[in-house]
Design a protein around this motif. Sequence first.
Motif, PDB file in Angstrom:
ATOM      1  N   PRO A   1      -2.088  22.829  71.043  1.00 18.85           N
ATOM      2  CA  PRO A   1      -2.685  22.058  69.950  1.00 18.85           C
ATOM      3  C   PRO A   1      -1.951  22.143  68.605  1.00 18.85           C
ATOM      4  CG  PRO A   1      -4.058  23.953  70.507  1.00 18.85           C
ATOM      5  CD  PRO A   1      -2.896  23.990  71.428  1.00 18.85           C
ATOM      6  N   SER A   2      -0.968  23.028  68.452  1.00 20.67           N
ATOM      7  CA  SER A   2      -0.234  23.039  67.181  1.00 20.67           C
ATOM      8  C   SER A   2       1.172  23.605  67.386  1.00 20.67           C
ATOM      9  CB  SER A   2      -0.974  23.900  66.145  1.00 20.67           C
ATOM     10  OG  SER A   2      -0.851  25.263  66.491  1.00 20.67           O
ATOM     11  N   ARG A   3       2.055  23.226  66.485  1.00 24.84           N
ATOM     12  CA  ARG A   3       3.450  23.686  66.603  1.00 24.84           C
ATOM     13  C   ARG A   3       3.578  25.192  66.407  1.00 24.84           C
ATOM     14  NH1 ARG A   3       7.057  20.227  67.903  1.00 24.84           N
ATOM     15  NH2 ARG A   3       8.740  21.732  67.661  1.00 24.84           N
ATOM     16  N   SER A   4       2.560  25.786  65.742  1.00 22.61           N
ATOM     17  CA  SER A   4       2.570  27.241  65.551  1.00 22.61           C
ATOM     18  C   SER A   4       2.725  27.994  66.857  1.00 22.61           C
ATOM     19  CB  SER A   4       1.240  27.716  64.975  1.00 22.61           C
ATOM     20  OG  SER A   4       1.120  27.361  63.669  1.00 22.61           O
ATOM     21  N   THR A   5       2.384  27.325  67.943  1.00 21.84           N
ATOM     22  CA  THR A   5       2.448  27.966  69.267  1.00 21.84           C
ATOM     23  C   THR A   5       3.823  28.567  69.519  1.00 21.84           C
ATOM     24  OG1 THR A   5       1.659  27.642  71.517  1.00 21.84           O
ATOM     25  CG2 THR A   5       3.176  25.970  70.688  1.00 21.84           C
TER      26      THR A   5
ATOM     27  N   PRO B   1      -6.014  25.506  65.069  1.00 24.66           N
ATOM     28  CA  PRO B   1      -6.687  24.854  66.201  1.00 24.66           C
ATOM     29  C   PRO B   1      -6.383  25.487  67.566  1.00 24.66           C
ATOM     30  CG  PRO B   1      -4.771  23.577  65.555  1.00 24.66           C
ATOM     31  CD  PRO B   1      -4.844  24.728  64.591  1.00 24.66           C
ATOM     32  N   GLY B   2      -5.480  26.474  67.618  1.00 25.39           N
ATOM     33  CA  GLY B   2      -5.358  27.154  68.916  1.00 25.39           C
ATOM     34  C   GLY B   2      -3.948  27.303  69.486  1.00 25.39           C
ATOM     35  N   GLY B   3      -2.957  27.093  68.666  1.00 27.53           N
ATOM     36  CA  GLY B   3      -1.568  27.220  69.161  1.00 27.53           C
ATOM     37  C   GLY B   3      -1.280  28.612  69.716  1.00 27.53           C
ATOM     38  N   TRP B   4      -1.763  29.634  69.039  1.00 24.49           N
ATOM     39  CA  TRP B   4      -1.508  31.005  69.517  1.00 24.49           C
ATOM     40  C   TRP B   4      -2.413  31.303  70.709  1.00 24.49           C
ATOM     41  CZ3 TRP B   4       0.130  35.384  65.690  1.00 24.49           C
ATOM     42  CH2 TRP B   4       1.187  34.917  64.891  1.00 24.49           C
ATOM     43  N   THR B   5      -3.685  30.887  70.592  1.00 22.08           N
ATOM     44  CA  THR B   5      -4.601  31.091  71.723  1.00 22.08           C
ATOM     45  C   THR B   5      -4.014  30.462  72.983  1.00 22.08           C
ATOM     46  OG1 THR B   5      -6.548  31.180  70.303  1.00 22.08           O
ATOM     47  CG2 THR B   5      -6.926  30.533  72.578  1.00 22.08           C
TER      48      THR B   5
ATOM     49  N   ILE C   1     -11.233  33.694  66.569  1.00 23.18           N
ATOM     50  CA  ILE C   1     -12.040  33.826  65.357  1.00 23.18           C
ATOM     51  C   ILE C   1     -11.499  32.899  64.276  1.00 23.18           C
ATOM     52  CG2 ILE C   1     -12.917  35.475  63.636  1.00 23.18           C
ATOM     53  CD1 ILE C   1     -13.611  36.357  66.480  1.00 23.18           C
ATOM     54  N   ASP C   2     -12.291  31.921  63.896  1.00 18.13           N
ATOM     55  CA  ASP C   2     -11.874  31.013  62.819  1.00 18.13           C
ATOM     56  C   ASP C   2     -13.067  30.123  62.485  1.00 18.13           C
ATOM     57  OD1 ASP C   2     -10.507  28.955  61.207  1.00 18.13           O
ATOM     58  OD2 ASP C   2      -8.670  29.764  62.092  1.00 18.13           O
ATOM     59  N   ASN C   3     -13.235  29.799  61.212  1.00 18.34           N
ATOM     60  CA  ASN C   3     -14.295  28.854  60.850  1.00 18.34           C
ATOM     61  C   ASN C   3     -13.937  27.434  61.239  1.00 18.34           C
ATOM     62  OD1 ASN C   3     -16.523  30.272  59.830  1.00 18.34           O
ATOM     63  ND2 ASN C   3     -15.290  30.857  58.048  1.00 18.34           N
TER      64      ASN C   3
ATOM     65  N   MET D   1     -16.359  32.802  62.213  1.00 17.35           N
ATOM     66  CA  MET D   1     -16.659  33.859  61.244  1.00 17.35           C
ATOM     67  C   MET D   1     -15.382  34.358  60.570  1.00 17.35           C
ATOM     68  SD  MET D   1     -17.584  37.066  63.747  1.00 17.35           S
ATOM     69  CE  MET D   1     -17.629  38.277  62.447  1.00 17.35           C
ATOM     70  N   ASP D   2     -15.567  35.243  59.605  1.00 16.70           N
ATOM     71  CA  ASP D   2     -14.454  35.811  58.853  1.00 16.70           C
ATOM     72  C   ASP D   2     -13.704  36.830  59.721  1.00 16.70           C
ATOM     73  OD1 ASP D   2     -12.780  37.078  57.093  1.00 16.70           O
ATOM     74  OD2 ASP D   2     -14.314  37.496  55.576  1.00 16.70           O
ATOM     75  N   GLY D   3     -12.410  36.644  59.834  1.00 12.68           N
ATOM     76  CA  GLY D   3     -11.601  37.546  60.655  1.00 12.68           C
ATOM     77  C   GLY D   3     -11.585  38.978  60.148  1.00 12.68           C
ATOM     78  N   PHE D   4     -11.897  39.156  58.873  1.00  7.88           N
ATOM     79  CA  PHE D   4     -11.910  40.516  58.316  1.00  7.88           C
ATOM     80  C   PHE D   4     -13.196  41.255  58.676  1.00  7.88           C
ATOM     81  CE2 PHE D   4      -8.629  38.475  55.884  1.00  7.88           C
ATOM     82  CZ  PHE D   4      -7.665  39.471  55.757  1.00  7.88           C
TER      83      PHE D   4
ATOM     84  N   CYS E   1      -2.737  37.692  65.037  1.00  7.54           N
ATOM     85  CA  CYS E   1      -3.334  37.283  63.767  1.00  7.54           C
ATOM     86  C   CYS E   1      -2.379  36.409  62.979  1.00  7.54           C
ATOM     87  CB  CYS E   1      -3.701  38.542  62.979  1.00  7.54           C
ATOM     88  SG  CYS E   1      -4.248  38.184  61.300  1.00  7.54           S
ATOM     89  N   ASP E   2      -2.841  35.204  62.670  1.00 11.92           N
ATOM     90  CA  ASP E   2      -2.035  34.223  61.931  1.00 11.92           C
ATOM     91  C   ASP E   2      -2.845  33.695  60.742  1.00 11.92           C
ATOM     92  OD1 ASP E   2       0.115  32.511  61.428  1.00 11.92           O
ATOM     93  OD2 ASP E   2      -0.577  30.964  62.819  1.00 11.92           O
ATOM     94  N   MET E   3      -3.727  34.545  60.187  1.00 11.23           N
ATOM     95  CA  MET E   3      -4.560  34.100  59.050  1.00 11.23           C
ATOM     96  C   MET E   3      -3.669  33.934  57.820  1.00 11.23           C
ATOM     97  SD  MET E   3      -8.084  36.288  59.222  1.00 11.23           S
ATOM     98  CE  MET E   3      -7.464  37.951  59.315  1.00 11.23           C
TER      99      MET E   3
HETATM  100  C1  LIG Z   1      -1.839  28.928  60.130  1.00  9.97           C
HETATM  101  S1  LIG Z   1      -3.453  28.631  60.636  1.00  9.97           S
HETATM  102  C2  LIG Z   1      -3.494  29.305  62.233  1.00  9.97           C
HETATM  103  C3  LIG Z   1      -2.827  28.464  63.250  1.00  9.97           C
HETATM  104  C4  LIG Z   1      -3.049  29.001  64.653  1.00  9.97           C
HETATM  105  N1  LIG Z   1      -2.420  30.297  64.832  1.00  9.97           N
HETATM  106  C5  LIG Z   1      -2.486  28.054  65.660  1.00  9.97           C
HETATM  107  O1  LIG Z   1      -1.479  28.389  66.296  1.00  9.97           O
HETATM  108  O2  LIG Z   1      -3.036  26.962  65.855  1.00  9.97           O
HETATM  109  C6  LIG Z   1      -4.385  29.751  59.729  1.00  9.97           C
HETATM  110  C7  LIG Z   1      -5.829  29.810  60.106  1.00  9.97           C
HETATM  111  O3  LIG Z   1      -6.383  30.974  59.523  1.00  9.97           O
HETATM  112  C8  LIG Z   1      -7.723  30.715  59.239  1.00  9.97           C
HETATM  113  N2  LIG Z   1      -8.202  31.749  58.300  1.00  9.97           N
HETATM  114  C9  LIG Z   1      -7.762  32.037  57.060  1.00  9.97           C
HETATM  115  N3  LIG Z   1      -8.476  33.067  56.550  1.00  9.97           N
HETATM  116  C10 LIG Z   1      -9.339  33.441  57.522  1.00  9.97           C
HETATM  117  C11 LIG Z   1     -10.345  34.449  57.614  1.00  9.97           C
HETATM  118  N4  LIG Z   1     -10.564  35.289  56.615  1.00  9.97           N
HETATM  119  N5  LIG Z   1     -11.036  34.554  58.754  1.00  9.97           N
HETATM  120  C12 LIG Z   1     -10.814  33.729  59.789  1.00  9.97           C
HETATM  121  N6  LIG Z   1      -9.894  32.737  59.762  1.00  9.97           N
HETATM  122  C13 LIG Z   1      -9.166  32.612  58.634  1.00  9.97           C
HETATM  123  C14 LIG Z   1      -7.735  29.303  58.691  1.00  9.97           C
HETATM  124  O4  LIG Z   1      -8.995  28.700  58.847  1.00  9.97           O
HETATM  125  C15 LIG Z   1      -6.653  28.652  59.572  1.00  9.97           C
HETATM  126  O5  LIG Z   1      -7.237  27.951  60.649  1.00  9.97           O
END
Ligand SMILES: C[S@@+](CC[C@H](N)C(=O)[O-])C[C@H]1O[C@@H](n2cnc3c(N)ncnc32)[C@H](O)[C@@H]1O
Length: 360
Positions: free
Chosen positions: A189-193, A226-230, A243-245, A263-266, A280-282
């Motif tokens: 779903p994303s280039r981050s993959t 959106p899930g590139g790493w997942t 974990i992501d809003n 929810m909040d990843g922290f 973790c890619d937050m």
């Molecule tokens: C660069 S994107 C992640 C892309 C993801 N790794 C992928 O491959 O699709 C960063 C994500 O971190 C999330 N994020 C930022 N701060 C966060 C937090 N405190 N808790 C959970 N998610 C957080 C954002 O909502 C965003 O979706």
Amino acid sequence: MTSIVLYCRPGFEKECGAEIQEKAAWNEMYGYLELKKNQGIVFFHLHDESHGEALMGKLPLRRLIFARQWFVTLTDNITLPDYNRVEAIVEVLGSEWQYDDLRMETADTNDGKALSKFCRKLAVPLRQGLRKVKVLTDKKKVEGIAQEGSILHALFLSGQEVVLGFSLAQNSSNHVMGIPRLKFPNQAPSRSTLKLDEAFLHFIPKNEWEQRLTSGMNAVDLGSAPGGWTYQLVRRGMMVTAIDNGPMAESLMETGQVKHKMMDGFKYVPMKQNVYWLVCDMIEKPQRVAKLMSEWLLNGYCKEAMFNLKLPMKGRYQQVTKDLQSIKDAFSEQNARYELYAKHLYYDREEITVHARLIS
Ligand SMILES: C[S@@+](CC[C@H](N)C(=O)[O-])C[C@H]1O[C@@H](n2cnc3c(N)ncnc32)[C@H](O)[C@@H]1O
């Protein structure tokens, strides 16, 4: 003069230079820098002729964050004739040393890409010419890559200018200019993959994938949407808590391997201590992420962690060093033995990727 040539992402020459200069000084080797600005090339000219090879023997490339690849120069910048370029290179090299592979290299820029076509054409007769005089050996390679011995590097600055040098196969990148060419998977779903794909390839030796990156493992992905790493974890057969809003791609949810918590990843803490991978890619302050990662590992919430630390606009090398030091300090305070490596990977931009695990 002997120099070490280092390749990095264009625009990060200053960081790459500062790092090699500092780490060489730790080994009491000194020199000065020549940066090819925005070309991703750094020359570290050493004051002592013998220090090029000595430094490469002492300092593992994987300890350098910003350098993707490197070599020690055998020649200064050579001007090639319009014709008989192969003969000119063969003559300069002489027959004293043998190499197990040849790498044709250019800057990682648009001009460099245009030049690489010329390099590909020249590589065929150059290889033949070097084999004929036994400067290039015929030793067996694994997937086309020499696993030991020396690698000959030819860095073309233009069609007429080349710098020749060598690296040790066991202390250099398997990829030309340290760049793995990964194919973007259409279902991701994303280039981050590609970042996590490259990270696993870079940090985890392939012969350990069966134990460390295998089907049935539990993983947590913080900042997952959106899930590139997942996607990378799911395709390896893992069960993932994401974990992501933000929303996750439907295609991933349909696999049945993903639980999404908004929810909040922290704040997230796993219920059971059965998580192997934390990724973790937050997009968050690197100091906060560094602290969180060391807590997860020290609390035994995960066995291995792969995460990004975002780079600031200025003082990038200094900041990264500080962030990594804070992780090392946290481990040392608990007398924990650890493995910690960081790299500015090809698919990274304004961030570096870090791999950490505790060892018993
Ligand atoms: C660069 S994107 C992640 C892309 C993801 N790794 C992928 O491959 O699709 C960063 C994500 O971190 C999330 N994020 C930022 N701060 C966060 C937090 N405190 N808790 C959970 N998610 C957080 C954002 O909502 C965003 O979706």
